[in-house]
Write a protein that holds these residues in place. Structure first.
Motif, PDB file in Angstrom:
ATOM      1  N   GLY A 145      12.568  13.064 -11.363  1.00 38.40           N
ATOM      2  CA  GLY A 145      12.789  11.886 -10.568  1.00 38.40           C
ATOM      3  C   GLY A 145      12.199  10.729 -10.641  1.00 38.40           C
ATOM      4  N   HIS A 146      12.323   9.865  -9.629  1.00 42.96           N
ATOM      5  CA  HIS A 146      11.665   8.350  -9.667  1.00 42.96           C
ATOM      6  C   HIS A 146      11.407   8.059  -8.246  1.00 42.96           C
ATOM      7  CE1 HIS A 146      10.170   4.911 -12.319  1.00 42.96           C
ATOM      8  NE2 HIS A 146      10.553   4.568 -11.371  1.00 42.96           N
ATOM      9  N   GLU A 147      10.189   7.453  -8.091  1.00 40.77           N
ATOM     10  CA  GLU A 147       9.949   7.045  -6.498  1.00 40.77           C
ATOM     11  C   GLU A 147       9.345   5.575  -6.342  1.00 40.77           C
ATOM     12  OE1 GLU A 147       7.680   8.905  -2.709  1.00 40.77           O
ATOM     13  OE2 GLU A 147       8.527  10.099  -4.172  1.00 40.77           O
ATOM     14  N   TRP A 148       9.901   4.849  -5.497  1.00 38.37           N
ATOM     15  CA  TRP A 148       9.438   3.406  -5.059  1.00 38.37           C
ATOM     16  C   TRP A 148       8.801   3.708  -3.707  1.00 38.37           C
ATOM     17  CZ3 TRP A 148      10.852  -0.008  -1.272  1.00 38.37           C
ATOM     18  CH2 TRP A 148      10.454  -1.133  -1.384  1.00 38.37           C
ATOM     19  N   LEU A 149       7.473   3.163  -3.521  1.00 39.17           N
ATOM     20  CA  LEU A 149       6.964   3.109  -2.182  1.00 39.17           C
ATOM     21  C   LEU A 149       6.583   1.799  -1.747  1.00 39.17           C
ATOM     22  CD1 LEU A 149       5.760   5.351  -0.102  1.00 39.17           C
ATOM     23  CD2 LEU A 149       3.760   5.204  -1.635  1.00 39.17           C
ATOM     24  N   TYR A 150       6.623   1.251  -0.718  1.00 40.98           N
ATOM     25  CA  TYR A 150       6.433   0.013   0.051  1.00 40.98           C
ATOM     26  C   TYR A 150       5.369   0.358   1.385  1.00 40.98           C
ATOM     27  CZ  TYR A 150       5.957  -4.651   1.893  1.00 40.98           C
ATOM     28  OH  TYR A 150       5.742  -5.879   2.531  1.00 40.98           O
ATOM     29  N   VAL A 151       4.354  -0.014   1.346  1.00 39.94           N
ATOM     30  CA  VAL A 151       3.437   0.222   2.438  1.00 39.94           C
ATOM     31  C   VAL A 151       3.611  -0.839   3.765  1.00 39.94           C
ATOM     32  CG1 VAL A 151       1.063   0.667   3.383  1.00 39.94           C
ATOM     33  CG2 VAL A 151       1.742   1.134   1.136  1.00 39.94           C
ATOM     34  N   LEU A 152       4.162  -0.397   4.945  1.00 38.76           N
ATOM     35  CA  LEU A 152       4.544  -1.300   5.958  1.00 38.76           C
ATOM     36  C   LEU A 152       3.382  -1.687   6.853  1.00 38.76           C
ATOM     37  CD1 LEU A 152       8.019   0.347   7.243  1.00 38.76           C
ATOM     38  CD2 LEU A 152       7.421  -1.776   6.106  1.00 38.76           C
ATOM     39  N   ALA A 153       2.570  -0.343   7.127  1.00 40.24           N
ATOM     40  CA  ALA A 153       1.401  -0.620   8.014  1.00 40.24           C
ATOM     41  C   ALA A 153       0.320   0.560   7.650  1.00 40.24           C
ATOM     42  CB  ALA A 153       1.839  -0.331   9.480  1.00 40.24           C
ATOM     43  N   GLY A 154      -0.782   0.197   7.678  1.00 37.74           N
ATOM     44  CA  GLY A 154      -2.021   1.033   7.767  1.00 37.74           C
ATOM     45  C   GLY A 154      -2.544   0.940   6.211  1.00 37.74           C
ATOM     46  N   ARG A 155      -2.993   1.936   5.870  1.00 35.34           N
ATOM     47  CA  ARG A 155      -3.419   2.175   4.413  1.00 35.34           C
ATOM     48  C   ARG A 155      -3.208   3.405   3.897  1.00 35.34           C
ATOM     49  NH1 ARG A 155      -9.449   1.793   4.245  1.00 35.34           N
ATOM     50  NH2 ARG A 155      -9.131   0.949   2.071  1.00 35.34           N
ATOM     51  N   LEU A 156      -2.554   3.599   2.858  1.00 34.48           N
ATOM     52  CA  LEU A 156      -2.087   4.903   2.099  1.00 34.48           C
ATOM     53  C   LEU A 156      -2.736   5.183   0.887  1.00 34.48           C
ATOM     54  CD1 LEU A 156       0.323   6.836   2.703  1.00 34.48           C
ATOM     55  CD2 LEU A 156       1.614   5.470   1.218  1.00 34.48           C
ATOM     56  N   ARG A 157      -3.322   6.514   0.915  1.00 33.56           N
ATOM     57  CA  ARG A 157      -3.805   6.996  -0.258  1.00 33.56           C
ATOM     58  C   ARG A 157      -2.721   7.728  -1.305  1.00 33.56           C
ATOM     59  NH1 ARG A 157      -7.944  12.154  -0.626  1.00 33.56           N
ATOM     60  NH2 ARG A 157      -8.470  11.891  -2.985  1.00 33.56           N
ATOM     61  N   LEU A 158      -2.617   7.187  -2.368  1.00 29.59           N
ATOM     62  CA  LEU A 158      -1.653   7.862  -3.351  1.00 29.59           C
ATOM     63  C   LEU A 158      -2.499   8.442  -4.592  1.00 29.59           C
ATOM     64  CD1 LEU A 158       1.181   8.230  -4.992  1.00 29.59           C
ATOM     65  CD2 LEU A 158       0.677   5.957  -5.636  1.00 29.59           C
ATOM     66  N   VAL A 159      -2.154   9.729  -4.442  1.00 25.50           N
ATOM     67  CA  VAL A 159      -2.992  10.385  -5.592  1.00 25.50           C
ATOM     68  C   VAL A 159      -1.908  10.688  -6.699  1.00 25.50           C
ATOM     69  CG1 VAL A 159      -4.075  12.643  -6.537  1.00 25.50           C
ATOM     70  CG2 VAL A 159      -4.555  11.522  -4.104  1.00 25.50           C
ATOM     71  N   LEU A 160      -2.107   9.928  -7.863  1.00 32.01           N
ATOM     72  CA  LEU A 160      -1.043   9.948  -8.989  1.00 32.01           C
ATOM     73  C   LEU A 160      -1.593  10.269 -10.249  1.00 32.01           C
ATOM     74  CD1 LEU A 160       1.953   9.319  -9.501  1.00 32.01           C
ATOM     75  CD2 LEU A 160       1.067   6.924  -9.948  1.00 32.01           C
ATOM     76  N   GLY A 161      -1.453  11.691 -10.736  1.00 33.00           N
ATOM     77  CA  GLY A 161      -2.070  12.186 -11.819  1.00 33.00           C
ATOM     78  C   GLY A 161      -3.473  12.254 -11.682  1.00 33.00           C
ATOM     79  N   ASP A 162      -4.242  11.701 -12.534  1.00 36.46           N
ATOM     80  CA  ASP A 162      -5.857  11.355 -12.512  1.00 36.46           C
ATOM     81  C   ASP A 162      -6.231  10.199 -11.813  1.00 36.46           C
ATOM     82  OD1 ASP A 162      -5.948  13.504 -14.109  1.00 36.46           O
ATOM     83  OD2 ASP A 162      -6.146  12.452 -15.908  1.00 36.46           O
ATOM     84  N   GLU A 163      -5.289   9.380 -11.276  1.00 32.91           N
ATOM     85  CA  GLU A 163      -5.665   8.215 -10.437  1.00 32.91           C
ATOM     86  C   GLU A 163      -5.739   8.492  -9.137  1.00 32.91           C
ATOM     87  OE1 GLU A 163      -4.252   4.297 -11.620  1.00 32.91           O
ATOM     88  OE2 GLU A 163      -2.864   5.294 -13.114  1.00 32.91           O
ATOM     89  N   ASP A 164      -6.456   7.752  -8.231  1.00 32.22           N
ATOM     90  CA  ASP A 164      -6.475   7.858  -6.698  1.00 32.22           C
ATOM     91  C   ASP A 164      -6.854   6.418  -6.312  1.00 32.22           C
ATOM     92  OD1 ASP A 164      -7.204   8.635  -4.020  1.00 32.22           O
ATOM     93  OD2 ASP A 164      -8.572  10.067  -4.844  1.00 32.22           O
ATOM     94  N   LEU A 165      -5.649   5.902  -5.881  1.00 31.80           N
ATOM     95  CA  LEU A 165      -5.282   4.712  -5.232  1.00 31.80           C
ATOM     96  C   LEU A 165      -5.213   4.517  -3.724  1.00 31.80           C
ATOM     97  CD1 LEU A 165      -2.474   3.980  -7.698  1.00 31.80           C
ATOM     98  CD2 LEU A 165      -5.087   3.617  -8.317  1.00 31.80           C
TER      99      LEU A 165
END
Length: 182
Positions: free
Chosen positions: A120-140
């Motif tokens: 699949g595929h995903e789209w994400l939009y942060v409304l409030a707070g801070r969100l950590r996204l671990v994506l493969g080797d990236e930590d965002l």
């Protein structure tokens, strides 16, 4: 009659697509050739009254719903679910093969990454707070107002940073199985 005929054709196609069915699927269920259904939907063949009953049956609706769509409550009344500590609130109805929109509440204590991948595929939009996204080797770290889009074949994980976070997510049927039905 031409206007009614056009509306029935459009309704026939819309119901088929809403259910995630191919012309072949519906034609087989209705006991007709897929080419016949294709010509009926496109207007290349005249839609007769004797077509309506088998087509309605193939789509799981009453004949009247092909003629005039039933008015339904537009409010989404899907139940919230808690999946791996995240409260998932559906903002769209489940339709086979369709996209799902969900509001996600991430608790402050969800801090141990466990990346997973799926079709699949995903789209994400942060409304409030801070969100950590671990994506493969990236930590965002995504701040409120930031968006991310990614293939879910890449191992991924999300969690709140320094307190709870909220996000909107859009994902396909494969993501729905993982995020909404676990």
């Amino acid at each position: 009659m031409a206007k009614t005929d056009e509306l029935v054709r459009a309704r026939l196609r819309a119901l088929r697509l809403e259910r995630g069915l191919s012309q072949e699927d519906v034609a087989e269920r209705a006991g007709m050739a897929a080419s016949t259904l294709s010509r009926l939907e496109s207007g290349a063949r005249r839609l007769a009254l004797d077509h309506l009953t088998p087509l309605a049956g193939a789509l799981g609706v009453e004949v009247g719903e092909l003629l005039a769509p039933a008015t339904r409550d537009p409010r989404v009344k899907e139940r919230s679910r808690i999946v791996e500590g995240i409260v998932m609130r559906p903002l769209s109805r489940h339709t086979p093969g369709g996209l799902i929109v969900a509001h996600m509440d991430f608790p402050a204590e969800r801090t141990i990454p466990n990346p997973r991948s799926h079709e699949g595929h995903e789209w994400l939009y942060v409304l409030a707070g801070r969100l950590r996204l671990v994506l493969g080797d990236e930590d965002l770290i995504l701040e409120a107002g930031e968006a991310a889009e990614f293939s879910t074949w890449t191992p991924h994980w999300m969690g709140a940073v320094d307190g709870p976070a909220q996000a909107l997510a859009i994902f396909g049927p494969q993501g729905e199985k993982v995020h909404m039905r676990t």
